[in-house]
Design a protein around this motif. Structure first.
Motif, short mmCIF file in Angstrom:
data_model
loop_
_atom_site.label_atom_id
_atom_site.label_comp_id
_atom_site.label_asym_id
_atom_site.label_seq_id
_atom_site.Cartn_x
_atom_site.Cartn_y
_atom_site.Cartn_z
N UNK A 9 0.79 -1.15 -0.10
CA UNK A 9 0.05 -0.25 0.05
C UNK A 9 0.85 1.23 0.08
N UNK A 10 1.97 1.38 0.89
CA UNK A 10 2.83 2.53 0.65
C UNK A 10 3.41 2.70 -0.76
N UNK A 11 3.73 1.60 -1.58
CA UNK A 11 4.18 1.66 -2.73
C UNK A 11 3.00 2.15 -3.88
N UNK A 12 1.87 1.72 -3.63
CA UNK A 12 0.72 2.03 -4.41
C UNK A 12 0.27 3.57 -4.09
N UNK A 13 0.50 4.15 -2.68
CA UNK A 13 0.41 5.42 -2.40
C UNK A 13 1.21 6.32 -3.10
N UNK A 14 2.15 6.02 -3.08
CA UNK A 14 3.80 6.66 -3.89
C UNK A 14 3.33 6.94 -5.27
N UNK A 15 2.95 5.59 -5.87
CA UNK A 15 2.75 5.51 -7.42
C UNK A 15 1.62 6.65 -7.68
N UNK A 16 0.61 6.61 -7.08
CA UNK A 16 -0.54 7.47 -7.35
C UNK A 16 -0.17 9.04 -7.06
N UNK A 17 0.51 9.32 -5.97
CA UNK A 17 0.96 10.63 -5.74
C UNK A 17 1.80 11.11 -7.08
N UNK A 18 2.88 10.40 -7.40
CA UNK A 18 3.79 10.74 -8.61
C UNK A 18 2.79 10.87 -9.65
N UNK A 19 1.93 9.95 -10.09
CA UNK A 19 0.98 10.06 -11.45
C UNK A 19 0.11 11.39 -11.25
N UNK A 20 -0.31 11.87 -10.13
CA UNK A 20 -0.96 13.31 -10.13
C UNK A 20 -0.04 14.03 -10.34
N UNK A 21 1.03 14.05 -10.07
CA UNK A 21 2.01 15.22 -9.97
C UNK A 21 2.39 15.39 -11.65
N UNK A 22 2.59 14.26 -12.05
CA UNK A 22 2.85 14.03 -13.33
C UNK A 22 1.85 14.64 -14.58
N UNK A 23 0.52 14.28 -13.94
CA UNK A 23 -0.72 14.79 -14.77
C UNK A 23 -0.74 16.29 -14.79
#
Length: 360
Positions: free
Chosen positions: A318-332
């Motif tokens: 879940x920590x890896x998923x949370x980080x991945x989503x946060x990065x995708x939001x920033x990239x978007x």
């Protein structure tokens, strides 16, 4: 900088969406991000995950006095006595606030049904825009009250008018899936709905009265999907589930992203797959009893032996998923045409998340 709003949406129920939202909201809080978990599903299952029955009864019995639920804050607008009345949410953790759901939210459906076409009247109907933007304005207002850094939204499993308004309120969308035919068909329904809602709201924004502030952009950017595994053997999907998993990447790309791609792609290398999350079967009842996420269970809750090892693995997942989503939001956000790069604080926050160890 305003907190980004990410909705977890699938018009097919039973995919573990609410559990995913609950665990991610708790994980962001554990990683030090101030989060707001918003329950925009009239069934209020996310709220029930955080609050016990006694707390829920006290919350929902606050009638006719102002109630700090989604419906309570919308009530003056619905009754025609005012506009939304943002109130502080329920503090459910050190860095986590809940905007509680309410069974009465379904009473907002008639207003939303009428407001959508009325936004196209003449130069724009002011009340129609206030109604259609109410959820978006409310999410951001409550988020500002708590200085939230991320707003995570749970919605019901349907393509109804409340979900349309909830998606209009959202900057990003994550699609939870289960490995079955119903999720596959759900993508074929969900993708066109997102496209229609996004374009429909853009058309309406062009007519919006200038005196209504804080209208949501309704970008609904797809960040990817999360596959919630059901039954496995030796950490591998069963043959029946593998059949549907193999088709998910292509259908998601075609229906949600509008990609012309026709060749299938392995889900293991699909950039749109944010994660494949295990179903923590024996630990879920334990977590519900303790009112904790699976990754926070303790030996005193019954998590001993192999169960304790599973909680540690869940934390990493879940920590890896949370980080991945946060990065995708920033990239978007950075990829938006004409949009300036995120403020240094936001980028630093994402780097800080990415630097956290995948465990405690």
């Amino acid at each position: 900088m305003a907190a980004a709003v990410v909705a977890f949406f699938n018009n097919k129920g039973g995919v573990g969406k609410t559990s995913l939202v609950y665990h991610l909201a708790c994980m962001y809080a554990d990683l030090g991000r101030r989060g707001l978990a918003a329950d925009l599903d009239p069934q209020a299952n996310l709220t029930a995950s955080f609050l016990d029955d006694e707390s829920l009864e006290r919350l929902w019995r606050r009638r006719p006095t102002p109630s700090p639920t989604v419906f309570g804050m919308l009530r003056p607008l619905i009754e025609g006595t005012g506009d939304i009345t943002p109130m502080p949410g329920q503090q459910v953790g050190e860095n986590l606030v809940l905007l509680p759901g309410d069974l009465e939210l379904s009473n907002f459906e008639d207003e939303l049904s009428q407001a959508w076409p009325r936004c196209l009247e003449g130069t724009g109907n002011p009340r129609a825009f206030r109604v259609m933007s109410a959820l978006g304005r409310l999410l951001r207002a409550v988020g500002r009250l708590h200085d939230s850094e991320i707003i995570i939204v749970d919605v019901g499993p349907n393509l109804g008018v409340i979900n349309r308004a909830a998606l209009v309120a959202s900057d990003h969308v994550v699609v939870p899936l289960s490995p079955d035919l119903f999720s596959l068909q759900g993508l074929r329904n969900l993708g066109p709905a997102l496209h229609a809602w996004r374009e429909g709201w853009a058309d309406r924004l062009a007519r919006a009265p200038r005196d209504i502030a804080d209208l949501p952009a309704g970008t609904m950017r797809p960040l990817g999907y999360v596959l919630l595994a059901q039954t496995t053997r030796s950490d591998r999907p069963t043959r029946a589930h593998s059949r549907w998993i193999a088709r998910m990447p292509l259908v998601y790309a075609q229906e949600v992203l509008g990609s012309p791609r026709t060749a299938p792609i392995d889900i293991a290398v699909d950039p749109n797959c944010l994660a494949q999350v295990q179903h923590y079967r024996s630990l879920m009842p334990m977590a519900q009893m303790a009112r904790r996420p699976v990754f926070a269970l303790r030996p005193s809750d019954g998590a001993v032996g192999s169960h304790l090892q599973t909680t540690q693995r869940a934390y990493r997942d879940f920590s890896a998923l949370a980080v991945r989503i946060a990065r995708r939001m920033s990239e978007a956000e950075r990829a938006m045409p004409g949009r300036a790069a995120p403020a240094p604080q936001a980028v630093a926050g994402d780097r800080r998340l990415g630097a956290l160890p995948p465990g405690r």
